[in-house]
Motif scaffolding. Structure first.
Motif, short mmCIF file in Angstrom:
data_model
loop_
_atom_site.label_atom_id
_atom_site.label_comp_id
_atom_site.label_asym_id
_atom_site.label_seq_id
_atom_site.Cartn_x
_atom_site.Cartn_y
_atom_site.Cartn_z
N LEU A 27 0.83 -1.21 0.00
CA LEU A 27 0.00 0.00 0.00
C LEU A 27 0.86 1.26 0.00
O LEU A 27 0.54 2.23 -0.68
CB LEU A 27 -0.96 -0.02 1.19
CG LEU A 27 -2.07 -1.06 1.08
CD1 LEU A 27 -2.82 -1.17 2.40
CD2 LEU A 27 -3.03 -0.74 -0.05
N GLU A 28 1.96 1.22 0.74
CA GLU A 28 2.87 2.37 0.77
C GLU A 28 3.41 2.67 -0.62
O GLU A 28 3.58 3.84 -0.99
CB GLU A 28 4.00 2.12 1.76
CG GLU A 28 4.87 3.34 2.00
CD GLU A 28 5.91 3.10 3.07
OE1 GLU A 28 7.10 3.31 2.77
OE2 GLU A 28 5.53 2.70 4.18
N GLU A 29 3.66 1.63 -1.40
CA GLU A 29 4.13 1.81 -2.77
C GLU A 29 3.11 2.60 -3.60
O GLU A 29 3.47 3.23 -4.59
CB GLU A 29 4.36 0.45 -3.44
CG GLU A 29 5.56 -0.30 -2.93
CD GLU A 29 5.64 -1.72 -3.48
OE1 GLU A 29 4.84 -2.08 -4.36
OE2 GLU A 29 6.53 -2.46 -3.02
N HIS A 30 1.85 2.58 -3.17
CA HIS A 30 0.78 3.28 -3.88
C HIS A 30 0.32 4.53 -3.15
O HIS A 30 -0.72 5.11 -3.46
CB HIS A 30 -0.38 2.32 -4.13
CG HIS A 30 -0.02 1.26 -5.11
ND1 HIS A 30 0.64 0.10 -4.74
CD2 HIS A 30 -0.16 1.21 -6.45
CE1 HIS A 30 0.86 -0.62 -5.82
NE2 HIS A 30 0.39 0.02 -6.87
N GLY A 31 1.09 4.95 -2.15
CA GLY A 31 0.86 6.23 -1.50
C GLY A 31 -0.19 6.27 -0.41
O GLY A 31 -0.65 7.35 -0.05
N VAL A 32 -0.59 5.12 0.11
CA VAL A 32 -1.55 5.11 1.21
C VAL A 32 -1.05 4.22 2.34
O VAL A 32 -0.27 3.31 2.11
CB VAL A 32 -2.97 4.64 0.78
CG1 VAL A 32 -3.58 5.58 -0.22
CG2 VAL A 32 -2.95 3.23 0.25
#
Length: 156
Positions: A27-32
């Protein structure tokens, strides 16, 4: 001497930790953040108040984690994914599109978690874990709260 199999507590904690880490990483890879994903999942079902959001994500909070949903919504509002309403919050069209894309990523991750596990084995595992939870005192009142949380974020 034969090696003793590791106890269920070992496997439950390990799988839980690995799931948490992997979901957070993806999810961090997608900004959340993980919590933001959970809030987006709840809001994908329709408008919700802060109280409803907090209740839905409560089963996923760590011990001592008392953060309100409001603290995690700020960035989603700034991104134009969530809008405040008279009742609470709702996804914007942009937020719905982002949620749909993130849902695909999460589905892929869930699929990788269950690789090599048949549908029947997965269902049996869930059934056994539920039975164990009941054996340890899990109550029906908690089940209603947990179901709200499950709808917020159905973990792998």
């Amino acid at each position: 001497m034969a090696e003793q199999p590791r106890p269920i507590g070992f496997w439950l904690r390990l799988v839980d930790r690995l799931l948490e880490e992997r979901f957070a990483e993806v999810l961090e890879e997608h900004g959340v953040t993980r919590r933001q994903w959970q809030l987006l999942s709840v809001l994908a079902g329709g408008e919700a108040s802060v109280e409803q959001l907090d209740a839905a994500v409560a089963p996923f909070r760590s011990e001592g984690d008392e953060d309100s949903a409001v603290e995690h919504l700020t960035e989603l509002i700034e991104s134009g994914w969530v809008a405040a309403t008279a009742v609470g919050y709702e996804l914007t069209p942009r937020g719905l599109l982002a949620f749909e894309k993130l849902s695909e990523v999460v589905s892929e991750l869930r699929g990788s978690v269950g690789a090599g596990v048949s549908g029947d084995e997965y269902a049996q595992t869930l059934e056994i874990l539920e039975r164990m939870a009941r054996n340890l005192g899990w109550q029906e009142e908690a089940q209603a709260q947990d179901k709200a949380g499950d709808e917020a974020q159905d973990e792998a």
